[in-house]
Design an enzyme around this catalytic site. Structure first.
Site, PDB file in Angstrom:
ATOM      1  N   GLN A 171       7.248  -7.609   5.072  1.00  0.00           N
ATOM      2  CA  GLN A 171       8.599  -7.046   4.990  1.00  0.00           C
ATOM      3  C   GLN A 171       9.690  -8.110   5.118  1.00  0.00           C
ATOM      4  OE1 GLN A 171       8.300  -4.125   8.081  1.00  0.00           O
ATOM      5  NE2 GLN A 171       7.285  -2.629   6.764  1.00  0.00           N
ATOM      6  N   SER A 198      -0.587  -7.965   3.403  1.00  0.00           N
ATOM      7  CA  SER A 198       0.116  -6.808   2.831  1.00  0.00           C
ATOM      8  C   SER A 198       0.860  -7.103   1.534  1.00  0.00           C
ATOM      9  CB  SER A 198       1.086  -6.206   3.863  1.00  0.00           C
ATOM     10  OG  SER A 198       0.447  -5.990   5.091  1.00  0.00           O
ATOM     11  N   ASP A 332      -1.961   0.119   7.020  1.00  0.00           N
ATOM     12  CA  ASP A 332      -1.595   1.468   7.460  1.00  0.00           C
ATOM     13  C   ASP A 332      -2.748   2.458   7.335  1.00  0.00           C
ATOM     14  OD1 ASP A 332       0.916   0.705   8.203  1.00  0.00           O
ATOM     15  OD2 ASP A 332       1.926   1.455   6.413  1.00  0.00           O
TER      16      ASP A 332
END
Length: 446
Positions: A171, A198, A332
């Site tokens: 992120q 990710s 996740d």
């Protein structure tokens, strides 16, 4: 005779809802966004965007977004009111909002106070702070350096290059990428560090930038030469060998529909595999860029019967086996897979997930502790989780801790399908990403 499947409509993608609303808010003009998720985390992002100068109105299923004039503005944005208080950017417990909006607000002008709930103040931000400092943003920390809360003084991205690692979170890079089109010059963002996690979430960011007409190029290093490649051809980020050249184009307003969420659909796909009845999930894109589409592959490897049909994704009850799986690209999903592993006939090892310790809770330790309540054996290493199944105690009451973590609450509910009497200490925490979860789950449990 085959039973009729339970039909579930997938909620909208949380990851794409954040990114779509940000791009629309940074665009000139009015965008109409349909099917965006309504949840606590998305509310945080909406509040931050309106604090920065965007307007977001609800019209039925649509969110009508009027973009900010000249990018995000904070307190004292014009430099004339020296005593003006900083704009409040309150993140509560939304890590996505925090990383993305800090990068985006830094691309604007003015002062912003960035803060959140207590757990948010424990989650690291030093990598992003360092990158933004290099671009010209100033930070004043109210507590520990590198952590919220802090006051950020922004004057746009002043320099022409930035470096960021993806070791803790992808992120950070997504926040920089989303802010970069607002600069008045081209910006090169390079990925450094030892490993990258990710990557699929970065692909989602690039997709939204492209759809809202922000221009960029992705370059990979071959030998000593940097070569431009189609961004969709990139499957992972090798530190030192990938960089992004973002043009100063801004964003164009557009109409946009948000696709279904593979993360939140994972509990229902898993229910089809471990329960007594088939489950058909509608609204998912089988060719999605979402990394959590991997749940199909993982469940298939474990022996689940999965069919992609014109109506949706159909999962039928199956005898499952344990597997070894690298989940660095889809962290996740770990709580879902950890719960499913307890239904398998042999052990499962989930690897490359050290970054799970930095989530809403230490999600690696939480999964080990809670799954072990079902009489399974669990073990963690610095970056992995091992689940050794045992006979699940049908009819027994088991109380699970959620740690106020939405994914723990939803994944531990799968044990109802083994005949356990499941209670959760905070079922309401699902509101973070999926407020309608319990209504949909009743269709599964009858």
């Amino acid at each position: 005779m085959t039973q009729d499947p339970i039909i579930i409509n997938a909620p909208a993608s949380k990851s794409l809802s954040h990114r779509t609303l940000i791009a629309a808010a940074l665009a000139n003009g009015v965008s109409e966004i349909s099917s965006a998720l309504r949840s606590d985390d998305i509310t945080r992002t909406r509040d931050c965007l309106t604090a920065c100068g965007a307007s977001i109105e609800e019209k039925g299923d649509l969110l009508v977004v009027t973009g900010m004039e000249d990018g995000p503005k904070g307190g004292n944005a014009d430099g004339k009111h020296k005593d003006e208080a900083p704009h409040e950017l309150f993140m509560h417990e939304s890590g996505t909002t925090c990383r993305l909006m800090t990068g985006v607000a830094a691309a604007g002008k003015g002062t912003f106070r960035v803060h959140g709930a207590e757990r948010m103040h424990e989650r690291p931000m030093a990598e992003l702070v360092s990158a933004l400092s290099g671009l010209g943003t100033k930070f004043a920390f109210e507590g520990k350096e590198g952590f919220l809360p802090f006051v950020m003084t922004a004057n746009g991205y002043r320099k022409k290059s930035a470096e960021i690692t993806l070791e803790e979170s992808s992120q950070y890079l997504s926040g920089l990428l989303l802010g970069a089109p607002l600069a008045d010059h081209e910006i090169t963002i390079s990925v450094t560090g030892k490993k990258a996690v990710s990557w699929p979430y970065v692909a989602l960011t690039l997709r939204i930038m492209e759809d809202f007409k922000a221009e960029f190029e992705v370059e990979v290093k071959e030998g000593r030469v940097w070569k431009t490649v189609p961004w969709r051809s990139v499957k992972n980020a090798t530190p030192g060998k990938i960089r992004f050249i973002v043009k100063p184009t801004g964003y164009d307003a557009t109409g946009y529909r948000v696709e279904g969420d593979w993360s939140n659909a994972s509990y229902f796909l898993a229910a089809g595999a471990v329960g007594k009845r088939p489950v058909l999930i509608k609204g998912l894109a089988a060719d999605s860029l979402q990394g959590d589409r991997a749940i199909m592959d993982i469940l298939s490897q474990m022996g689940a019967s999965i069919k992609v049909t014109f109506e949706g994704i159909l999962v039928e009850p199956s005898r499952l086996r344990g597997i070894q799986v690298d989940m660095g690209r889809c962290p996740d999903l770990v709580p879902t897979v950890a719960a499913v592993a307890a239904f398998a006939s042999t052990p499962t090892t989930i690897g490359n997930v050290a970054h799970l310790r930095l989530k809403e809770t230490d999600r690696l330790a939480a999964c080990a502790t809670e799954v072990a309540r079902t009489q399974c054996e669990t073990e963690t290493t610095s970056d992995s989780l091992i689940v050794r199944p045992a006979r699940l105690p049908r009819g027994h009451a088991v109380s699970f801790k959620t740690y106020n973590d939405h994914r723990m609450a939803m994944s531990m509910s799968l044990f109802q399908l083994a005949g356990l009497d499941v209670t959760l200490d905070n079922p309401a925490c699902v509101g973070k990403s999926f407020p309608g979860f319990w209504d949909e789950w009743k269709k599964i449990t009858g």
